[in-house]
Motif scaffolding. Structure first.
Motif, PDB file in Angstrom:
ATOM      1  N   VAL A 136     -43.155 -81.146   7.824  1.00 14.13           N
ATOM      2  CA  VAL A 136     -42.219 -81.695   6.837  1.00 14.13           C
ATOM      3  C   VAL A 136     -41.900 -80.640   5.780  1.00 14.13           C
ATOM      4  N   VAL A 137     -42.914 -79.936   5.308  1.00 14.54           N
ATOM      5  CA  VAL A 137     -42.680 -78.866   4.328  1.00 14.54           C
ATOM      6  C   VAL A 137     -41.839 -77.759   4.954  1.00 14.54           C
ATOM      7  N   GLY A 138     -42.162 -77.375   6.193  1.00 13.81           N
ATOM      8  CA  GLY A 138     -41.392 -76.330   6.868  1.00 13.81           C
ATOM      9  C   GLY A 138     -39.932 -76.699   7.032  1.00 13.81           C
ATOM     10  N   LEU A 139     -39.668 -77.930   7.456  1.00 12.28           N
ATOM     11  CA  LEU A 139     -38.274 -78.372   7.580  1.00 12.28           C
ATOM     12  C   LEU A 139     -37.602 -78.428   6.205  1.00 12.28           C
ATOM     13  N   GLY A 140     -38.362 -78.824   5.199  1.00  7.43           N
ATOM     14  CA  GLY A 140     -37.824 -78.845   3.834  1.00  7.43           C
ATOM     15  C   GLY A 140     -37.425 -77.458   3.363  1.00  7.43           C
ATOM     16  N   ILE A 141     -38.175 -76.450   3.777  1.00 10.59           N
ATOM     17  CA  ILE A 141     -37.836 -75.067   3.411  1.00 10.59           C
ATOM     18  C   ILE A 141     -36.487 -74.670   4.021  1.00 10.59           C
ATOM     19  N   PHE A 142     -36.229 -75.117   5.251  1.00 12.30           N
ATOM     20  CA  PHE A 142     -34.908 -74.867   5.841  1.00 12.30           C
ATOM     21  C   PHE A 142     -33.814 -75.469   4.951  1.00 12.30           C
ATOM     22  N   GLY A 143     -34.023 -76.684   4.490  1.00 13.10           N
ATOM     23  CA  GLY A 143     -33.046 -77.327   3.611  1.00 13.10           C
ATOM     24  C   GLY A 143     -32.860 -76.566   2.311  1.00 13.10           C
ATOM     25  N   LEU A 144     -33.963 -76.098   1.738  1.00 16.62           N
ATOM     26  CA  LEU A 144     -33.900 -75.326   0.493  1.00 16.62           C
ATOM     27  C   LEU A 144     -33.152 -74.013   0.698  1.00 16.62           C
ATOM     28  N   ILE A 145     -33.450 -73.322   1.783  1.00 14.39           N
ATOM     29  CA  ILE A 145     -32.744 -72.071   2.073  1.00 14.39           C
ATOM     30  C   ILE A 145     -31.252 -72.335   2.278  1.00 14.39           C
ATOM     31  N   SER A 146     -30.931 -73.436   2.910  1.00 14.79           N
ATOM     32  CA  SER A 146     -29.514 -73.786   3.092  1.00 14.79           C
ATOM     33  C   SER A 146     -28.827 -73.998   1.744  1.00 14.79           C
ATOM     34  N   CYS A 147     -29.531 -74.598   0.802  1.00 15.01           N
ATOM     35  CA  CYS A 147     -28.964 -74.752  -0.553  1.00 15.01           C
ATOM     36  C   CYS A 147     -28.693 -73.379  -1.175  1.00 15.01           C
ATOM     37  N   LEU A 148     -29.625 -72.458  -0.974  1.00 13.40           N
ATOM     38  CA  LEU A 148     -29.441 -71.104  -1.502  1.00 13.40           C
ATOM     39  C   LEU A 148     -28.270 -70.398  -0.830  1.00 13.40           C
ATOM     40  N   VAL A 149     -28.089 -70.624   0.465  1.00 18.36           N
ATOM     41  CA  VAL A 149     -26.947 -70.032   1.184  1.00 18.36           C
ATOM     42  C   VAL A 149     -25.638 -70.562   0.591  1.00 18.36           C
ATOM     43  N   ILE A 150     -25.589 -71.835   0.297  1.00 12.72           N
ATOM     44  CA  ILE A 150     -24.373 -72.426  -0.296  1.00 12.72           C
ATOM     45  C   ILE A 150     -24.068 -71.768  -1.640  1.00 12.72           C
ATOM     46  N   VAL A 151     -25.087 -71.661  -2.479  1.00 14.81           N
ATOM     47  CA  VAL A 151     -24.896 -71.058  -3.800  1.00 14.81           C
ATOM     48  C   VAL A 151     -24.444 -69.599  -3.656  1.00 14.81           C
ATOM     49  N   ALA A 152     -25.122 -68.847  -2.769  1.00 12.30           N
ATOM     50  CA  ALA A 152     -24.754 -67.441  -2.576  1.00 12.30           C
ATOM     51  C   ALA A 152     -23.354 -67.305  -2.001  1.00 12.30           C
ATOM     52  N   ALA A 153     -22.970 -68.193  -1.084  1.00 15.99           N
ATOM     53  CA  ALA A 153     -21.622 -68.121  -0.485  1.00 15.99           C
ATOM     54  C   ALA A 153     -20.547 -68.382  -1.521  1.00 15.99           C
ATOM     55  N   ILE A 154     -20.864 -69.159  -2.533  1.00 15.14           N
ATOM     56  CA  ILE A 154     -19.892 -69.459  -3.591  1.00 15.14           C
ATOM     57  C   ILE A 154     -19.888 -68.365  -4.653  1.00 15.14           C
ATOM     58  N   ILE A 155     -21.068 -67.957  -5.104  1.00  8.96           N
ATOM     59  CA  ILE A 155     -21.174 -67.023  -6.228  1.00  8.96           C
ATOM     60  C   ILE A 155     -21.092 -65.552  -5.802  1.00  8.96           C
ATOM     61  N   ARG A 156     -21.779 -65.197  -4.704  1.00  4.71           N
ATOM     62  CA  ARG A 156     -21.841 -63.800  -4.272  1.00  4.71           C
ATOM     63  C   ARG A 156     -21.590 -63.671  -2.771  1.00  4.71           C
ATOM     64  N   PRO A 157     -20.397 -63.978  -2.293  1.00  4.80           N
ATOM     65  CA  PRO A 157     -20.128 -63.939  -0.849  1.00  4.80           C
ATOM     66  C   PRO A 157     -20.314 -62.538  -0.244  1.00  4.80           C
ATOM     67  N   GLU A 158     -20.237 -61.503  -1.056  1.00  7.31           N
ATOM     68  CA  GLU A 158     -20.393 -60.138  -0.538  1.00  7.31           C
ATOM     69  C   GLU A 158     -21.813 -59.874  -0.032  1.00  7.31           C
ATOM     70  N   LEU A 159     -22.767 -60.719  -0.403  1.00 13.55           N
ATOM     71  CA  LEU A 159     -24.151 -60.548   0.091  1.00 13.55           C
ATOM     72  C   LEU A 159     -24.232 -60.664   1.616  1.00 13.55           C
ATOM     73  N   PHE A 160     -23.272 -61.350   2.204  1.00 14.74           N
ATOM     74  CA  PHE A 160     -23.323 -61.610   3.638  1.00 14.74           C
ATOM     75  C   PHE A 160     -22.544 -60.598   4.471  1.00 14.74           C
ATOM     76  N   THR A 161     -21.848 -59.701   3.827  1.00 15.24           N
ATOM     77  CA  THR A 161     -21.053 -58.733   4.582  1.00 15.24           C
ATOM     78  C   THR A 161     -21.895 -57.501   4.862  1.00 15.24           C
ATOM     79  N   ARG A 162     -21.449 -56.746   5.851  1.00 16.12           N
ATOM     80  CA  ARG A 162     -22.199 -55.537   6.222  1.00 16.12           C
ATOM     81  C   ARG A 162     -22.052 -54.455   5.216  1.00 16.12           C
TER      82      ARG A 162
END
Length: 162
Positions: A136-162
């Protein structure tokens, strides 16, 4: 209180076997959920973290990942609830049996805990953690990381480019 009907021994064995089989099915379902969830999460993270994905694709896959996390944890908990209910019924039923014949509940858990699969670091790091809570904690970490991906995609999308 009305008289309880008498149940013959063969019917009692059949009832016990039915509940034991159902408990086994619940247990199997509990552990199928996280495996399937991990498969889905891996696919979604390929999209969310891929350098070619758009911000919209990242956000969408991360939102789906959060939904899958919530659904998986909820389903896993519901299956665990059924498994525990049947285990407790079986353990209560077995109280009329001699100690060596009790196969569910605390007697089994105590026998299981006497046996260690490894004597090294594995035993110190892994065994003390209850498997259900760990997943349950491990799956919750996936959810938390997904929240961070959303924030990063909105605020700093350049983090995902090469």
């Amino acid at each position: 209180m009305p008289d309880q009907p008498t149940i013959d021994p063969e019917e009692r064995r059949l009832i016990y076997a039915t509940v034991a089989a159902r408990r086994l099915q619940w247990d199997s379902l509990v552990w199928q959920v996280p495996v399937l969830s991990l498969t889905a999460q891996a696919f979604l993270y390929t999209i969310a973290l891929g350098p070619e994905s758009s911000s919209a694709a990242r956000i969408t896959s991360a939102v789906i990942s959060i939904v899958i996390t919530a659904l998986s944890v909820t389903l896993m908990a519901r299956h665990r609830q059924g498994e525990i209910t049947d285990t407790q019924w079986l353990a209560k039923y077995e109280t009329s049996l001699p100690q060596g014949y009790r196969q569910h509940g605390r007697p089994w858990q105590e026998r299981r805990d006497l046996h260690q699969p490894d004597r090294g670091v594995f035993r110190l790091l892994v065994l003390p953690w209850p498997a259900f809570r760990t997943w349950v904690v491990g799956l919750g970490i996936f959810g938390l990381i997904s929240c961070l991906v959303i924030v990063a995609a909105i605020i700093r999308p350049e983090l995902f480019t090469r």
